[in-house]
Design a protein around this motif. Sequence first.
Motif, mmCIF file in Angstrom:
data_model
loop_
_atom_site.group_PDB
_atom_site.id
_atom_site.type_symbol
_atom_site.label_atom_id
_atom_site.label_comp_id
_atom_site.label_asym_id
_atom_site.label_seq_id
_atom_site.Cartn_x
_atom_site.Cartn_y
_atom_site.Cartn_z
ATOM 1 N N ALA A 170 44.491 45.583 47.089
ATOM 2 C CA ALA A 170 43.535 44.603 47.612
ATOM 3 C C ALA A 170 44.249 43.527 48.425
ATOM 4 O O ALA A 170 43.757 43.090 49.470
ATOM 5 C CB ALA A 170 42.751 43.970 46.463
ATOM 6 N N GLU A 171 45.427 43.103 47.946
ATOM 7 C CA GLU A 171 46.206 42.106 48.678
ATOM 8 C C GLU A 171 46.669 42.658 50.027
ATOM 9 O O GLU A 171 46.604 41.969 51.049
ATOM 10 C CB GLU A 171 47.415 41.688 47.849
ATOM 11 N N LYS A 172 47.119 43.917 50.032
ATOM 12 C CA LYS A 172 47.538 44.542 51.284
ATOM 13 C C LYS A 172 46.350 44.679 52.242
ATOM 14 O O LYS A 172 46.479 44.449 53.448
ATOM 15 C CB LYS A 172 48.152 45.912 51.016
ATOM 16 N N LYS A 215 31.350 37.157 62.278
ATOM 17 C CA LYS A 215 31.395 35.806 61.720
ATOM 18 C C LYS A 215 32.333 35.714 60.532
ATOM 19 O O LYS A 215 32.951 34.680 60.290
ATOM 20 C CB LYS A 215 29.983 35.372 61.309
ATOM 21 N N LYS A 216 32.434 36.806 59.787
ATOM 22 C CA LYS A 216 33.266 36.784 58.585
ATOM 23 C C LYS A 216 33.749 38.195 58.294
ATOM 24 O O LYS A 216 33.061 39.178 58.569
ATOM 25 C CB LYS A 216 32.454 36.243 57.399
ATOM 26 N N ILE A 217 34.937 38.309 57.712
ATOM 27 C CA ILE A 217 35.490 39.599 57.303
ATOM 28 C C ILE A 217 35.783 39.529 55.803
ATOM 29 O O ILE A 217 36.523 38.640 55.354
ATOM 30 C CB ILE A 217 36.784 39.933 58.072
ATOM 31 N N ARG A 218 35.187 40.435 55.048
ATOM 32 C CA ARG A 218 35.350 40.426 53.598
ATOM 33 C C ARG A 218 36.068 41.695 53.147
ATOM 34 O O ARG A 218 35.871 42.765 53.722
ATOM 35 C CB ARG A 218 34.000 40.358 52.886
ATOM 36 N N ILE A 219 36.866 41.569 52.082
ATOM 37 C CA ILE A 219 37.467 42.722 51.420
ATOM 38 C C ILE A 219 36.722 42.903 50.106
ATOM 39 O O ILE A 219 36.671 41.976 49.282
ATOM 40 C CB ILE A 219 38.970 42.514 51.167
ATOM 41 N N SER A 220 36.136 44.065 49.902
ATOM 42 C CA SER A 220 35.282 44.293 48.744
ATOM 43 C C SER A 220 35.830 45.401 47.845
ATOM 44 O O SER A 220 36.849 46.017 48.139
ATOM 45 C CB SER A 220 33.868 44.651 49.210
ATOM 46 N N ALA A 250 32.664 50.652 54.257
ATOM 47 C CA ALA A 250 32.498 49.407 55.004
ATOM 48 C C ALA A 250 31.020 49.193 55.285
ATOM 49 O O ALA A 250 30.207 50.115 55.172
ATOM 50 C CB ALA A 250 33.283 49.464 56.315
ATOM 51 N N SER A 251 30.678 47.975 55.662
ATOM 52 C CA SER A 251 29.292 47.665 56.017
ATOM 53 C C SER A 251 29.266 46.480 56.970
ATOM 54 O O SER A 251 30.231 45.704 57.059
ATOM 55 C CB SER A 251 28.464 47.349 54.763
ATOM 56 N N CYS A 252 28.152 46.367 57.684
ATOM 57 C CA CYS A 252 27.942 45.276 58.628
ATOM 58 C C CYS A 252 26.610 44.622 58.307
ATOM 59 O O CYS A 252 25.567 45.288 58.323
ATOM 60 C CB CYS A 252 27.944 45.810 60.052
ATOM 61 N N GLY A 258 26.324 39.207 60.626
ATOM 62 C CA GLY A 258 27.586 39.377 61.334
ATOM 63 C C GLY A 258 28.810 39.434 60.444
ATOM 64 O O GLY A 258 29.944 39.340 60.937
ATOM 65 N N THR A 259 28.599 39.605 59.138
ATOM 66 C CA THR A 259 29.718 39.739 58.216
ATOM 67 C C THR A 259 30.115 41.214 58.091
ATOM 68 O O THR A 259 29.268 42.066 57.846
ATOM 69 C CB THR A 259 29.358 39.199 56.816
ATOM 70 N N LEU A 260 31.391 41.506 58.260
ATOM 71 C CA LEU A 260 31.903 42.858 58.085
ATOM 72 C C LEU A 260 32.620 42.932 56.742
ATOM 73 O O LEU A 260 33.476 42.092 56.439
ATOM 74 C CB LEU A 260 32.875 43.227 59.203
#
Length: 223
Positions: A119-121, A142-147, A154-156, A160-162
Amino acid sequence: MEPLRPDRIIRSRRRTISLEITREAALVVRAPLRTTDAHIGNLIREKRAWIEKKMAEMRSRPAPGERHFVRGEEFLFLGKFYPLEVLAGSNAGISLGDRLYIGEKRLPECRGLLRAWYAEKAAGILPARVTGFAAILDYRPKKIRISDTRRRWASCSTSGTLSFCWRLVLAPPEVIDYVIVHELVHMNQPDHSKLFWEKVRRVIPDYDRHRNWLRYNERMLGI
């Protein structure tokens, strides 16, 4: 012939029933709240041939098998396998060199440490690659999230959050790039129309090869 039974039934406020075959070849039914077990059973009988075909396809795909977290066991990172090396008497966490290293005293928590390390990588690798392709496409997420999602890579969102699953960093860089471009194009093209795939192809000409790799190897991208 024995009846097929779902491994899991998830009822919610949705309007329709869906059948999902997971990466583990399990049958998951998603249904409206008032859907009866009898109705679900009828649908499974009706779709039995499709279900069994999809289960067989999933079982035929490569999988890592049960993890034991012992010296020499291999783990993927950016499409390459790294054998686990246990450092005798050490309390060190996960580190990467020509091998994937962990201190002997940390072995009982190896799975959790690996998940946190991946997750850190992902938090360092994925946003940087998104930024690069966003500049090429002239899109501005607008924002990039790691889930930590299980169903989607992935999702959009409409805002505007990826969002990207950390497990993507187990895949080769070119596969990661395909997923990133796929989601960026969704910012202005929400469907999977011919136009959508034309936009993806402009940036990733051989996207179909990477998409097929991800479908075939998805069971390998986990610990």
